[in-house]
Design a protein around this motif. Sequence first.
Motif, PDB file in Angstrom:
ATOM      1  N   ALA A  47     -35.053  12.940 -30.790  1.00  0.00           N
ATOM      2  CA  ALA A  47     -33.958  13.512 -30.011  1.00  0.00           C
ATOM      3  C   ALA A  47     -32.712  12.698 -30.314  1.00  0.00           C
ATOM      4  N   THR A  48     -31.552  13.352 -30.335  1.00  0.00           N
ATOM      5  CA  THR A  48     -30.329  12.655 -30.743  1.00  0.00           C
ATOM      6  C   THR A  48     -29.867  11.624 -29.712  1.00  0.00           C
ATOM      7  N   TRP A  49     -30.250  11.764 -28.440  1.00  0.00           N
ATOM      8  CA  TRP A  49     -29.817  10.827 -27.400  1.00  0.00           C
ATOM      9  C   TRP A  49     -30.729   9.599 -27.302  1.00  0.00           C
ATOM     10  N   CYS A  50     -31.772   9.566 -28.084  1.00  0.00           N
ATOM     11  CA  CYS A  50     -32.827   8.555 -27.967  1.00  0.00           C
ATOM     12  C   CYS A  50     -32.464   7.292 -28.763  1.00  0.00           C
ATOM     13  N   PRO A  51     -32.239   6.135 -28.110  1.00  0.00           N
ATOM     14  CA  PRO A  51     -31.881   4.918 -28.846  1.00  0.00           C
ATOM     15  C   PRO A  51     -32.930   4.464 -29.866  1.00  0.00           C
ATOM     16  N   PRO A  52     -34.229   4.454 -29.543  1.00  0.00           N
ATOM     17  CA  PRO A  52     -35.202   4.039 -30.568  1.00  0.00           C
ATOM     18  C   PRO A  52     -35.255   4.990 -31.771  1.00  0.00           C
ATOM     19  N   CYS A  53     -34.922   6.284 -31.539  1.00  0.00           N
ATOM     20  CA  CYS A  53     -34.908   7.224 -32.665  1.00  0.00           C
ATOM     21  C   CYS A  53     -33.828   6.849 -33.675  1.00  0.00           C
ATOM     22  N   GLY A  54     -32.756   6.244 -33.192  1.00  0.00           N
ATOM     23  CA  GLY A  54     -31.694   5.779 -34.076  1.00  0.00           C
ATOM     24  C   GLY A  54     -31.794   4.310 -34.402  1.00  0.00           C
ATOM     25  N   GLY A  55     -32.850   3.645 -33.908  1.00  0.00           N
ATOM     26  CA  GLY A  55     -33.075   2.228 -34.167  1.00  0.00           C
ATOM     27  C   GLY A  55     -34.247   2.023 -35.108  1.00  0.00           C
ATOM     28  N   TRP A  56     -35.343   1.425 -34.574  1.00  0.00           N
ATOM     29  CA  TRP A  56     -36.493   1.174 -35.446  1.00  0.00           C
ATOM     30  C   TRP A  56     -37.089   2.467 -35.983  1.00  0.00           C
ATOM     31  N   GLY A  57     -37.033   3.570 -35.177  1.00  0.00           N
ATOM     32  CA  GLY A  57     -37.589   4.845 -35.637  1.00  0.00           C
ATOM     33  C   GLY A  57     -36.813   5.441 -36.790  1.00  0.00           C
ATOM     34  N   TRP A  58     -35.500   5.201 -36.813  1.00  0.00           N
ATOM     35  CA  TRP A  58     -34.642   5.685 -37.905  1.00  0.00           C
ATOM     36  C   TRP A  58     -35.028   4.987 -39.206  1.00  0.00           C
ATOM     37  N   THR A  59     -35.128   3.664 -39.150  1.00  0.00           N
ATOM     38  CA  THR A  59     -35.490   2.887 -40.339  1.00  0.00           C
ATOM     39  C   THR A  59     -36.906   3.220 -40.802  1.00  0.00           C
ATOM     40  N   PHE A  60     -37.813   3.377 -39.851  1.00  0.00           N
ATOM     41  CA  PHE A  60     -39.200   3.683 -40.195  1.00  0.00           C
ATOM     42  C   PHE A  60     -39.288   5.018 -40.936  1.00  0.00           C
ATOM     43  N   PHE A  61     -38.583   6.039 -40.424  1.00  0.00           N
ATOM     44  CA  PHE A  61     -38.639   7.343 -41.083  1.00  0.00           C
ATOM     45  C   PHE A  61     -37.970   7.290 -42.457  1.00  0.00           C
ATOM     46  N   GLU A  62     -36.857   6.574 -42.572  1.00  0.00           N
ATOM     47  CA  GLU A  62     -36.228   6.414 -43.885  1.00  0.00           C
ATOM     48  C   GLU A  62     -37.218   5.813 -44.883  1.00  0.00           C
ATOM     49  N   ASN A  63     -37.976   4.812 -44.455  1.00  0.00           N
ATOM     50  CA  ASN A  63     -38.953   4.178 -45.338  1.00  0.00           C
ATOM     51  C   ASN A  63     -40.104   5.120 -45.672  1.00  0.00           C
ATOM     52  N   LEU A  64     -40.505   5.953 -44.707  1.00  0.00           N
ATOM     53  CA  LEU A  64     -41.547   6.940 -44.998  1.00  0.00           C
ATOM     54  C   LEU A  64     -41.087   7.923 -46.067  1.00  0.00           C
TER      55      LEU A  64
END
Length: 226
Positions: A47-64
């Motif tokens: 979700a765009t309002w979610c801080p972890p989605c733009g934090g560790w989750g953002w980096t994790f998905f980029e690496n995936l």
Amino acid sequence: MKTDFQPNLKNMKKKFLLFLFVALFSNPFFAQDVPEVQRPLITKIAATWCPPCGGWGWTFFENLVIDNEDKATLIAAHHDGQLVTMAGDEFSSNFNSPYQPYFYVYNDDVGASQSNATVKRTEVKDMVDVEAAKSPVANTGMILNLYDLQLQIVTKTKFFQAASGEYYLGIYAVENEVVNFQQGQGANAIHEKILRGSLIDDTFGELISSGNIDAGSEFEKSYNIE
């Protein structure tokens, strides 16, 4: 702007589902060859309002994406916020995802968190390598033709192994380089693999075959979409 064309077959919780990700903004013509390849599905619930989605989750998905783009199908399904879609919300509900970000390989929760992201990155890559080496039960090829404001899609699904059960064909738009707000990344974050929606009425696809299916069987479908 770039888009993906990535086919994949796997059983999700709701029903058997054949994922077919459609490139709408690149060359509109694809050969209707049916490749004998297996591409495991990786899904991020966000979700765009979610801080972890733009934090560790953002980096994790980029690496995936970096690790697995050549062998797997990856999508980011937003169940809420500025990039929410009906399909994204239904994907999240079908997984029974308790919150976001949440990551799945096929139906299985990866179990990723901020504290174990490095280990889980390696685990996901290993799973993808194993799955991509398998022979698929079935796969789909398609031809796209764009006439003015109408998109014509012709699909051919081929079974490489004998199978039984119900099999559904889903056709989706997935877009890369979507510029949009993301909490933790700012107003102009560049989102990858965004699920824009289903191109047919049912998010989880149209029935193409049920019962016993012989190896070598082929099924054709055609769609005209405004």
